[in-house]
Design a protein around this motif. Structure first.
Motif, PDB file in Angstrom:
ATOM      1  N   ARG A  55       0.831  -1.209   0.000  1.00  0.00           N
ATOM      2  CA  ARG A  55       0.000   0.000   0.000  1.00  0.00           C
ATOM      3  C   ARG A  55       0.869   1.264   0.000  1.00  0.00           C
ATOM      4  O   ARG A  55       0.531   2.260  -0.638  1.00  0.00           O
ATOM      5  N   LYS A 104       3.306  -0.555  -9.350  1.00  0.00           N
ATOM      6  CA  LYS A 104       2.234  -1.471  -9.723  1.00  0.00           C
ATOM      7  C   LYS A 104       2.859  -2.735 -10.316  1.00  0.00           C
ATOM      8  O   LYS A 104       3.700  -2.661 -11.204  1.00  0.00           O
ATOM      9  N   ASP A 139      -2.115  -6.739  -6.149  1.00  0.00           N
ATOM     10  CA  ASP A 139      -2.615  -5.472  -6.693  1.00  0.00           C
ATOM     11  C   ASP A 139      -4.115  -5.564  -6.967  1.00  0.00           C
ATOM     12  O   ASP A 139      -4.875  -4.642  -6.658  1.00  0.00           O
ATOM     13  N   ALA A 171      -7.216  -3.452  -5.145  1.00  0.00           N
ATOM     14  CA  ALA A 171      -8.010  -2.524  -5.961  1.00  0.00           C
ATOM     15  C   ALA A 171      -9.457  -2.968  -6.115  1.00  0.00           C
ATOM     16  O   ALA A 171     -10.322  -2.164  -6.465  1.00  0.00           O
ATOM     17  N   SER A 172      -9.741  -4.240  -5.864  1.00  0.00           N
ATOM     18  CA  SER A 172     -11.079  -4.765  -6.140  1.00  0.00           C
ATOM     19  C   SER A 172     -12.101  -4.283  -5.109  1.00  0.00           C
ATOM     20  O   SER A 172     -11.763  -3.949  -3.969  1.00  0.00           O
ATOM     21  N   SER A 173     -13.348  -4.267  -5.541  1.00  0.00           N
ATOM     22  CA  SER A 173     -14.425  -3.838  -4.640  1.00  0.00           C
ATOM     23  C   SER A 173     -15.667  -4.681  -4.884  1.00  0.00           C
ATOM     24  O   SER A 173     -15.862  -5.243  -5.970  1.00  0.00           O
ATOM     25  N   GLN A 193     -14.476  -2.331  -0.018  1.00  0.00           N
ATOM     26  CA  GLN A 193     -13.320  -3.171  -0.302  1.00  0.00           C
ATOM     27  C   GLN A 193     -13.066  -4.130   0.858  1.00  0.00           C
ATOM     28  O   GLN A 193     -13.618  -3.967   1.951  1.00  0.00           O
TER      29      GLN A 193
END
Length: 440
Positions: free
Chosen positions: A216, A221, A227, A231-233, A239
């Motif tokens: 973080r 990247k 990663d 970044a996923s939700s 998240q």
């Protein structure tokens, strides 16, 4: 149908050998009672064992909504590796599966193909030619580092990865004792064994939290799984918390390396016992020019290697059993399964039944030629079945194909072992996998 019963007295009488290896005890009872029987574990606990392939498919695929992972995984295993994809049930499992699944699509795996291949090559350099070695520790390290580097871009400069590896293995040994001797669980608590193991798993979680926090803080990247997870939700825009991230990463480290290292070790042992099959692989490698191929292309060109892997996982499935608990009443043919019944499916037994396989004890990769393999789809479960089929099956196959190609391209493998020894823990492991490597 009245299910035959095995008494608690029989369990106690065979306690020592069950603790060491329960598979012969299972096999004796399958031969005596047929494809399904019930074992009394004491204190009112029972479990139904089955090697009925139709019932397995019924529970895992056709009527999977009527069954959950049993408390063996959702509580006991989760206590050590967290409430993630492997150990959760219901809507929470489905939500996590949808979030993580894209990371294991074939296109995504092909992107990290170079990292997978380079990591494998680095580990195989450790092989000393013309010297007898136990292949399992080497394959265990290889598979662990492939997960660390390709999925999390983690390069260990200290003792972090070996420590994490040690902790996951210690937790597994502790859980196995609890599973096979449930009547001694009070002693495991009283003696402090469970508390000691939980302290180790807390250490593992601290290690993973640092990996997450370092990523973080980093501006780089890596386009890897970590990663993507960060970044996923979910559908509502939220998240994963740090606790959820740690659960999923810990499970991926455990499940992602151990099953692959076991499968590779058994496969290389089997190849060592069959030099003629090694030569067929070598011929396939020579004709394909695999060095210049992408990971996807190498997979497509390695048909015979894939057959060898599939046959090795038939004989020695790393996930050699699966367990479910009925969450409602169900019926399969003349078998009534009442709510709360625990069922253990023995893939090891199904994969060796003479009703399904010709010469089942024989290592014969030709049976998985594309012209024949569809015949076995209803009684072959190397990665499970149904919606909960292993999320990393493509990743594992690619990793194993690259490893075998790199080995056979450089070495002829031999062994003086006559019978392959096994150690059934949470997964099926080889014992004394002693091999010799001669440079071609």
């Amino acid at each position: 149908m009245k299910i035959p019963k095995v008494s608690f007295f029989e369990v106690l009488k065979n306690a020592k050998r069950i603790l060491k290896n329960p598979l012969p005890f299972h096999h004796e009872n399958f031969e005596k009672h047929g494809d399904i029987f019930e074992v009394n574990l004491g204190f009112g606990n029972t479990v139904v064992f089955t090697r009925d392939a139709g019932l397995a498919k019924h529970m895992l695929q056709n009527e999977h909504r009527k069954y959950h992972k049993s408390p063996l995984q959702s509580k006991e295993l989760a206590r050590y590796i967290g409430n993630g994809l492997l150990t959760s049930n219901g809507e929470y499992w489905l939500k996590q599966r949808r979030l993580i699944q894209p990371a294991f699509y074939k296109k995504k795996i092909n992107v990290i193909g170079a990292t997978i291949r380079e990591t494998i090559k680095e580990e195989l350099i450790r092989i000393e030619a013309d010297k007898t070695i136990d292949i399992y520790p080497l394959m265990n390290d290889l598979a662990f580092k492939v997960v660390a580097k390709s999925l999390f871009s983690y390069t260990d400069t200290g003792n972090t990865m070996p420590r994490l590896q040690h902790i996951t293995e210690a937790a597994q040994h502790s859980l196995i004792r609890e599973i096979r001797q449930p009547y001694k669980r009070w002693w495991f608590h009283l003696s402090g064994q469970i508390k000691s193991t939980l302290k180790l798993t807390d250490e593992a979680r601290d290690i993973l939290l640092k990996i997450i926090e370092d990523r973080r803080k980093s501006k780089e990247k890596y386009d890897d799984l970590l990663d993507m997870l960060l970044a996923s939700s979910y559908d509502d825009g939220s998240q994963m918390s740090n606790e959820q991230l740690i659960d999923e990463i810990l499970i991926l480290f455990v499940a992602g390396h151990e099953t692959t290292s076991n499968a590779l070790s058994f496969l290389v042992l089997l190849l060592a016992k069959h030099p003629e099959i090694q030569e067929k692989i070598y011929q396939e490698i020579s004709e394909s020019g695999s060095e210049d191929l992408s990971l996807m292309e190498q997979f497509e060109k390695s048909k015979y290697v894939a057959q060898c892997i599939e046959e090795a996982m038939r004989l020695y499935p790393p996930a050699y059993f699966s367990d479910r608990i009925a969450i409602e009443d169900d019926q399969y043919k003349d078998i009534k399964i009442t709510k709360d019944t625990s069922v253990l499916i023995s893939f090891y037994e199904i994969h060796r039944q003479e009703d399904f396989w010709k010469d089942p004890e024989q290592f014969n990769p030709d049976r998985f030629h594309s012209d024949y393999k569809k015949e076995y789809s209803d009684w072959y479960f190397p990665f499970g079945a149904g919606p909960r089929m292993c999320i990393g099956s493509n990743f594992a196959m690619y990793e194993m194909i690259v490893t075998v190609n790199e080995l056979i391209k450089k070495y002829k493998i031999s062994t003086e072992i006559r019978a392959i020894e096994i150690k059934p823990l949470i997964t099926l492991q080889p014992v004394n996998a002693l091999l010799s490597f001669t440079i071609r």
